[in-house]
Scaffold this motif. Structure first.
Motif, PDB file in Angstrom:
ATOM      1  N   ALA A 341       0.828  -1.210   0.000  1.00  0.00           N
ATOM      2  CA  ALA A 341       0.000   0.000   0.000  1.00  0.00           C
ATOM      3  C   ALA A 341       0.858   1.253   0.000  1.00  0.00           C
ATOM      4  N   GLU A 342       1.964   1.221   0.714  1.00  0.00           N
ATOM      5  CA  GLU A 342       2.833   2.395   0.779  1.00  0.00           C
ATOM      6  C   GLU A 342       3.647   2.571  -0.501  1.00  0.00           C
ATOM      7  N   MET A 343       3.951   1.476  -1.168  1.00  0.00           N
ATOM      8  CA  MET A 343       4.705   1.563  -2.413  1.00  0.00           C
ATOM      9  C   MET A 343       3.835   2.014  -3.586  1.00  0.00           C
ATOM     10  N   LEU A 344       2.566   1.621  -3.569  1.00  0.00           N
ATOM     11  CA  LEU A 344       1.703   1.898  -4.710  1.00  0.00           C
ATOM     12  C   LEU A 344       1.566   3.391  -4.998  1.00  0.00           C
ATOM     13  N   ASN A 345       1.676   3.756  -6.263  1.00  0.00           N
ATOM     14  CA  ASN A 345       1.251   5.076  -6.706  1.00  0.00           C
ATOM     15  C   ASN A 345      -0.263   5.055  -6.891  1.00  0.00           C
ATOM     16  N   ILE A 346      -0.924   6.151  -6.587  1.00  0.00           N
ATOM     17  CA  ILE A 346      -2.343   6.298  -6.912  1.00  0.00           C
ATOM     18  C   ILE A 346      -2.393   7.094  -8.203  1.00  0.00           C
ATOM     19  N   VAL A 347      -2.831   6.441  -9.281  1.00  0.00           N
ATOM     20  CA  VAL A 347      -2.757   7.041 -10.616  1.00  0.00           C
ATOM     21  C   VAL A 347      -4.160   7.357 -11.113  1.00  0.00           C
ATOM     22  N   LEU A 348      -4.373   8.593 -11.527  1.00  0.00           N
ATOM     23  CA  LEU A 348      -5.679   9.046 -12.008  1.00  0.00           C
ATOM     24  C   LEU A 348      -5.681   9.085 -13.532  1.00  0.00           C
ATOM     25  N   VAL A 349      -6.621   8.372 -14.134  1.00  0.00           N
ATOM     26  CA  VAL A 349      -6.776   8.383 -15.589  1.00  0.00           C
ATOM     27  C   VAL A 349      -8.185   8.851 -15.927  1.00  0.00           C
ATOM     28  N   GLY A 350      -8.356   9.275 -17.166  1.00  0.00           N
ATOM     29  CA  GLY A 350      -9.666   9.738 -17.605  1.00  0.00           C
ATOM     30  C   GLY A 350      -9.522  10.776 -18.699  1.00  0.00           C
ATOM     31  N   MET A 351     -10.641  11.212 -19.215  1.00  0.00           N
ATOM     32  CA  MET A 351     -10.667  12.158 -20.320  1.00  0.00           C
ATOM     33  C   MET A 351     -10.072  13.507 -19.913  1.00  0.00           C
ATOM     34  N   PRO A 352      -9.571  14.270 -20.908  1.00  0.00           N
ATOM     35  CA  PRO A 352      -9.118  15.632 -20.609  1.00  0.00           C
ATOM     36  C   PRO A 352     -10.251  16.434 -19.982  1.00  0.00           C
ATOM     37  N   GLY A 353      -9.956  17.135 -18.886  1.00  0.00           N
ATOM     38  CA  GLY A 353     -10.981  17.938 -18.229  1.00  0.00           C
ATOM     39  C   GLY A 353     -11.849  17.178 -17.251  1.00  0.00           C
ATOM     40  N   THR A 419      -2.521  11.734 -14.892  1.00  0.00           N
ATOM     41  CA  THR A 419      -2.028  11.491 -16.246  1.00  0.00           C
ATOM     42  C   THR A 419      -2.739  12.391 -17.249  1.00  0.00           C
ATOM     43  N   GLY A 420      -2.157  12.490 -18.446  1.00  0.00           N
ATOM     44  CA  GLY A 420      -2.851  13.138 -19.545  1.00  0.00           C
ATOM     45  C   GLY A 420      -3.962  12.235 -20.049  1.00  0.00           C
ATOM     46  N   GLY A 421      -4.951  12.818 -20.728  1.00  0.00           N
ATOM     47  CA  GLY A 421      -6.082  12.024 -21.200  1.00  0.00           C
ATOM     48  C   GLY A 421      -5.684  10.876 -22.104  1.00  0.00           C
ATOM     49  N   GLY A 422      -4.663  11.073 -22.935  1.00  0.00           N
ATOM     50  CA  GLY A 422      -4.264  10.025 -23.878  1.00  0.00           C
ATOM     51  C   GLY A 422      -3.126   9.153 -23.404  1.00  0.00           C
ATOM     52  N   THR A 423      -2.609   9.411 -22.215  1.00  0.00           N
ATOM     53  CA  THR A 423      -1.435   8.667 -21.729  1.00  0.00           C
ATOM     54  C   THR A 423      -1.630   7.152 -21.760  1.00  0.00           C
ATOM     55  N   PRO A 424      -2.752   6.602 -21.245  1.00  0.00           N
ATOM     56  CA  PRO A 424      -2.870   5.142 -21.163  1.00  0.00           C
ATOM     57  C   PRO A 424      -3.113   4.454 -22.504  1.00  0.00           C
ATOM     58  N   VAL A 425      -3.359   5.225 -23.562  1.00  0.00           N
ATOM     59  CA  VAL A 425      -3.697   4.623 -24.858  1.00  0.00           C
ATOM     60  C   VAL A 425      -2.548   3.775 -25.389  1.00  0.00           C
ATOM     61  N   TYR A 426      -1.332   4.137 -25.050  1.00  0.00           N
ATOM     62  CA  TYR A 426      -0.148   3.438 -25.564  1.00  0.00           C
ATOM     63  C   TYR A 426       0.292   2.367 -24.567  1.00  0.00           C
ATOM     64  N   GLN A 427       0.567   1.163 -25.090  1.00  0.00           N
ATOM     65  CA  GLN A 427       0.816   0.008 -24.238  1.00  0.00           C
ATOM     66  C   GLN A 427       1.962   0.217 -23.254  1.00  0.00           C
TER      67      GLN A 427
END
Length: 510
Positions: A341-353, A419-427
């Motif tokens: 739990a302490e090592m994990l990053n909390i990463v937010l993804v989703g559309m721009p805005g 993250t940016g809106g398109g960041t996760p699109v690339y493998q």
């Protein structure tokens, strides 16, 4: 301001000073313990002079006269305190536990042993020529050993357990009244790791990547578990990476090499898909939490086991040897969850805005974590906004920059990342995100999304197409789906309750 008020301010400052002094002396005690074990002189005049010069440069001219006499007195008191502790036998070997290795700066072992055994545990990085003096002085009660000394230390140990002899590798040393005993707890740690992942080794064709100390331990367990065949791949042996894919019957693949380990995250020299009969993939690396090899295996539906379980469980078995008593096995799972739990990053993804920056900043403040906004970082680095980068350098160059930045931060631990809106699109970006990431998909109504300054979502038609193309990607990598409320507090509360349910944070934060 009256004299009484001024004196009151001084009293408050004196209270702060004494607390800082107590912290300094606590660290002084730890340094004294470290020096005693390493046979290092108590006083280091060269370092003291450097400290005085540095601090003199930090104060106004009128106060410089006080720095040297003040710190000379502090250094004298520190030295006298360390000597007194030694003379009063407060630095007895019974207090000393730690880890010997070459490079140890990122080790989690002190924290793990503190939780499991309740004792202080120090790191002792050293070169090979220091080993003999360190071990011959025997100023410790227990030491763990890691790369690259698990074989080398055996020549300095009085008695080696039959298991460690068979393996040819020692990772735990216990000092019993001046006599050194060597054990191997990696064996039990790896066994625990496999059982937890429900991975069967009996009657399996197993491919072991690497031939070092960890490999030797695992080969011993494979023999004891009656694996059908054991093939060891090394860089220069008969079986190597040139003929790796000749072993078509491989059912279990185990990585014991440092390939893919921090800071060289996402490196991988094995293509799992080439082994059609492969059922399970095991990697003893724990940083990152998931290597690229593990991520690829998960994507193909294989059973997987990762190194954090082995790290914590081998420490548990070492602690039992150090303390000479039973410790409830349940502590392993609790400790593993806590470290993860302490090592994990909390990463937010989703559309721009969708609110990733706003939510990320609020979460970081609430949880006292480091925060980075990938788009903002890129804008600061390139000294232009995202729209300008698209216009002057093109989307392709922007994506290259974005990939470098997300991989820079996603390999670290304990961050909150927007993250940016398109960041996760690339493998490769998705791999970077999930290797150490607890991923939250923020899903906001399209008509509420901000479109100004968003190069790919200037109008509603473009936005709808973009959302349709990206929705499944966001969902596939996310651990939690969050419908965004227009009230930030409601969204934050929903996220925090989810983090508590998934044991990423404790109830006190929610």
């Amino acid at each position: 301001m009256g004299l009484d008020n001024l004196r009151k301010e001084l009293d408050e400052i004196d209270n702060e000073l004494i607390e800082v002094f107590k912290k300094r002396m606590d660290i002084t005690k730890k340094i004294g313990r470290y020096k005693r074990v390493r046979d290092v002189p108590v006083r280091d005049r060269g370092r003291e002079n450097e400290i005085i010069k540095r601090l003199e440069n930090q104060v106004e001219e009128e106060y410089k006269f006080a720095v040297e006499p003040l710190y000379e007195k502090i250094f004298q008191l520190s030295k006298e305190y360390q000597v007194e502790l030694m003379n009063n036998n407060k630095y007895s070997p019974e207090e000393y536990y730690g880890l010997i290795g070459k490079k140890l700066s990122h080790s989690k072992s002190p924290y793990i042993h503190k939780i499991i055994g309740g004792y202080e545990y120090d790191l002792y990085p050293m070169d090979e020529f220091e080993l003999e003096n360190f071990l011959s002085r025997r100023q410790f009660s227990g030491m763990n050993v890691t790369i690259p000394y698990k074989v080398e230390v055996m020549k300095y140990i009085d008695e080696i357990s039959s298991l460690a002899k068979e393996i040819g590798s020692v990772n735990t040393i216990v000092n019993k009244k001046g006599k050194l005993f060597g054990y191997n707890t990696d064996y039990s740690g790896f066994e625990y790791m496999c059982k937890k992942a429900n991975i069967t080794l009996r009657d399996k064709n197993v491919l072991v990547l690497g031939s070092g100390g960890a490999s030797k331990t695992i080969q011993a367990l494979l023999r004891d578990e009656k694996a059908k065949s054991i093939t060891v791949i090394s860089r220069h042996g008969e079986n190597n990476y040139e003929n790796l894919y000749d072993f078509k019957d491989t059912e279990v693949i185990i990585n014991t090499t440092p390939i893919g380990m921090y800071p060289n995250n996402l490196e991988c020299n094995v293509e799992i898909s080439q082994f059609e009969k492969c059922e399970s993939v095991i990697d003893i690396i724990y940083n990152p939490l998931k290597t690229k090899m593990i991520l690829n295996a998960e994507r193909m539906g294989k059973k997987t086991a990762t190194g954090l379980d082995m790290l914590v469980s081998q420490a548990y078995y070492a602690s039992k040897l150090f303390l000479g008593k039973e410790i409830p096995i349940e502590v392993v799972e609790r400790t593993t969850k806590r470290i993860k739990a302490e090592m994990l990053n909390i990463v937010l993804v989703g559309m721009p805005g969708s609110g990733k920056t706003t939510v990320g900043e609020a979460l970081a403040k609430k949880l006292n974590r480091k925060f980075v906004d990938i788009d903002k970082y890129i804008e600061e680095q390139e000294k232009m906004n995202i729209s300008e980068i698209f216009r002057t350098k093109g989307e392709g160059e922007f994506r290259n920059i974005e990939s470098e930045v997300i991989q820079k931060f996603a390999k670290e631990t304990g961050y909150i990342i927007a993250t940016g809106g398109g960041t996760p699109v690339y493998q490769e970006n998705s791999n970077a995100i999930v290797q150490n990431g607890y991923v939250i998909f923020l899903d906001r109504d399209l008509d509420k999304l901000e479109r100004i300054g968003r190069p790919l979502s200037k109008d509603m038609n473009s936005l709808e197409v973009l959302y349709k193309n990206r929705y499944n990607i966001y969902r596939s990598i996310s651990n939690r789906y969050v419908p965004v409320k227009e009230n930030i507090d409601e969204t934050l509360d929903f996220i925090l309750r989810g983090l508590v349910r998934d044991e990423i944070i404790s109830c006190k934060w929610a």
